[in-house]
Design a protein around this motif. Structure first.
Motif, short mmCIF file in Angstrom:
data_model
loop_
_atom_site.label_atom_id
_atom_site.label_comp_id
_atom_site.label_asym_id
_atom_site.label_seq_id
_atom_site.Cartn_x
_atom_site.Cartn_y
_atom_site.Cartn_z
N THR A 45 6.66 8.69 -6.09
CA THR A 45 7.43 7.60 -5.43
C THR A 45 6.97 7.10 -4.53
OG1 THR A 45 9.56 8.89 -6.11
CG2 THR A 45 9.65 7.94 -4.31
N LEU A 46 6.31 6.99 -3.60
CA LEU A 46 5.75 6.41 -2.48
C LEU A 46 5.06 4.94 -2.76
CD1 LEU A 46 5.27 8.70 0.10
CD2 LEU A 46 6.63 6.62 -0.16
N PHE A 47 4.12 5.93 -4.26
CA PHE A 47 3.04 4.41 -4.65
C PHE A 47 3.43 3.97 -5.50
CE2 PHE A 47 -0.79 3.47 -7.14
CZ PHE A 47 -1.28 3.59 -6.50
N VAL A 48 4.77 3.41 -6.56
CA VAL A 48 5.29 2.57 -7.52
C VAL A 48 6.47 1.82 -6.53
CG1 VAL A 48 7.16 2.06 -8.75
CG2 VAL A 48 5.52 4.93 -9.39
N GLN A 49 6.18 2.39 -5.22
CA GLN A 49 7.54 1.49 -3.68
C GLN A 49 6.25 0.44 -3.47
OE1 GLN A 49 10.48 1.29 -4.05
NE2 GLN A 49 11.60 2.23 -2.24
N THR A 50 5.16 1.09 -3.09
CA THR A 50 4.00 0.03 -2.80
C THR A 50 3.63 -1.32 -3.94
OG1 THR A 50 3.43 1.58 -1.33
CG2 THR A 50 1.96 0.06 -1.71
N GLU A 51 4.02 -0.92 -5.07
CA GLU A 51 3.45 -1.05 -6.09
C GLU A 51 4.07 -2.30 -6.57
OE1 GLU A 51 0.78 0.81 -9.38
OE2 GLU A 51 2.73 1.85 -9.41
N ILE A 52 5.40 -2.12 -6.25
CA ILE A 52 6.47 -3.11 -6.63
C ILE A 52 6.37 -3.52 -5.38
CG2 ILE A 52 9.44 -3.21 -6.51
CD1 ILE A 52 9.67 -0.64 -7.88
N VAL A 53 7.02 -3.51 -4.51
CA VAL A 53 6.14 -4.72 -3.01
C VAL A 53 5.06 -5.57 -2.91
CG1 VAL A 53 5.98 -4.39 -0.44
CG2 VAL A 53 7.59 -2.96 -1.36
N LEU A 54 4.31 -5.47 -3.62
CA LEU A 54 2.69 -5.74 -3.70
C LEU A 54 3.04 -6.93 -4.84
CD1 LEU A 54 0.06 -3.38 -3.08
CD2 LEU A 54 0.73 -5.37 -2.01
N PHE A 55 4.59 -6.23 -5.83
CA PHE A 55 4.55 -7.87 -7.37
C PHE A 55 5.21 -8.02 -6.07
CE2 PHE A 55 7.74 -8.67 -10.39
CZ PHE A 55 6.11 -8.69 -10.88
N ASP A 56 6.70 -8.12 -5.45
CA ASP A 56 7.61 -8.82 -5.48
C ASP A 56 6.40 -10.03 -3.80
OD1 ASP A 56 9.11 -7.49 -6.46
OD2 ASP A 56 10.12 -6.76 -4.41
N ILE A 57 6.11 -9.59 -3.09
CA ILE A 57 5.59 -10.45 -2.56
C ILE A 57 4.57 -11.57 -3.32
CG2 ILE A 57 3.10 -11.48 -0.66
CD1 ILE A 57 4.03 -7.72 0.31
N PHE A 58 3.45 -10.63 -4.47
CA PHE A 58 3.20 -11.89 -5.02
C PHE A 58 4.05 -12.92 -6.23
CE2 PHE A 58 1.68 -13.01 -9.97
CZ PHE A 58 0.15 -13.28 -9.52
N VAL A 59 5.74 -12.85 -6.80
CA VAL A 59 5.90 -13.46 -6.71
C VAL A 59 6.76 -14.92 -5.69
CG1 VAL A 59 8.42 -13.28 -8.10
CG2 VAL A 59 7.33 -12.10 -8.54
N LEU A 60 6.55 -13.99 -4.87
CA LEU A 60 7.24 -14.51 -3.89
C LEU A 60 6.00 -15.97 -3.74
CD1 LEU A 60 8.81 -12.65 -1.50
CD2 LEU A 60 9.69 -14.20 -3.04
N ILE A 61 4.51 -15.19 -3.51
CA ILE A 61 4.02 -16.35 -3.16
C ILE A 61 3.22 -17.64 -4.44
CG2 ILE A 61 1.16 -16.53 -3.09
CD1 ILE A 61 1.00 -13.61 -1.17
#
Length: 264
Positions: free
Chosen positions: A118-134
């Motif tokens: 759960t923590l690992f998947v959450q981290t991946e989604i946060v990183l992807f969201d940051i990538f989208v925003l950049i």
């Protein structure tokens, strides 16, 4: 049993769960290959979509709903590859039996793995969201939705695990199971694009049998997108969640410790 005995028993179980979670975290971090499927592939697709649409990879009207599709993919692949197949791999290599003997309860191994994934998947989604925003600053208006989705995922990931726990009972080799599940994931992702409403018969059926459809409806209701947060819709989503959490508990109790395929 006295209150003191309950306290001691709970403390011992929590300590075992913490130790197992730390071990699972190290194992997950060492196996970085899963990042290719859950983070790198969505990022590559996003870049390709961005380049082919002149900075508007989602389009003006469906940017939010398309972002949900990326989240659904990351969660589905993360839960199956990182969680379910990880447990199956431990069983087929007989590590599950060994760890169960050490921990004293195979459910602790399941729960520790669920916490870590759960923590690992959450981290991946946060990183992807940051990538989208950049890559696409015009998506900044989605930040409140991203924050809301982050908190919803703490409920959603265990529900998806309940959806997919039947994998633990299948007497298949990990490689074959992976191929079958990848086909299931692609089918589920295609069905997401079907034009249906949750209160329609098709919507109800797909919400019950397809975790991808359930997640889209869950996000839509939880974030109140498209007016999906009606009492009937929330009630249906809650009933389906409780059903799969209860049904998903059966494979945890009855999954075999020894390899299913060693005799073939």
């Amino acid at each position: 049993m006295s209150a003191f005995q309950l306290y001691v028993g709970g403390f011992v179980m929590w300590r075992k769960l913490r130790i197992l979670s730390q071990f699972e975290l190290r194992q997950t971090w060492d196996d970085k290959g899963i990042l290719f499927y859950t983070l790198i592939c969505p990022a590559i697709y996003f870049v390709i979509a961005d380049l082919s649409s002149k900075g508007q990879p989602f389009g003006v009207h469906n940017i939010a709903s398309q972002l949900l599709g990326y989240w659904v993919y990351i969660i589905l692949v993360g839960v199956l590859n990182g969680f379910q197949f990880g447990l199956v791999g431990m069983r087929e290599s007989n590590f599950l039996k060994m760890f169960t003997i050490i921990a004293g309860d195979k459910r602790l191994i399941f729960y520790s793995n669920l916490i870590v994934q759960t923590l690992f998947v959450q981290t991946e989604i946060v990183l992807f969201d940051i990538f989208v925003l950049i890559l696409n600053p015009s998506a900044l208006f989605l930040i409140p939705m991203m924050v809301g989705g982050f908190f919803l995922n703490f409920l959603l990931i265990p529900i998806v695990a309940g959806f997919t726990n039947f994998v633990l009972l299948l007497p298949l080799k990990v490689n074959l199971m992976s191929l079958l599940m990848m086909g299931y994931i692609f089918l589920a992702m295609l069905i997401i694009n079907l034009p249906y409403q949750l209160d329609s018969l098709l919507g109800v059926v797909l919400t019950i049998i397809m975790p991808s459809s359930y997640m889209i409806q869950f996000y839509s209701a939880g974030l109140n997108m498209l007016g999906q947060a009606t009492l009937v819709n929330v009630g249906l989503l809650t009933i389906v969640a409780l059903f799969y959490l209860l049904v998903g508990f059966y494979p945890v109790r009855h999954m075999k410790l020894q390899s299913h395929t060693s005799r073939y």
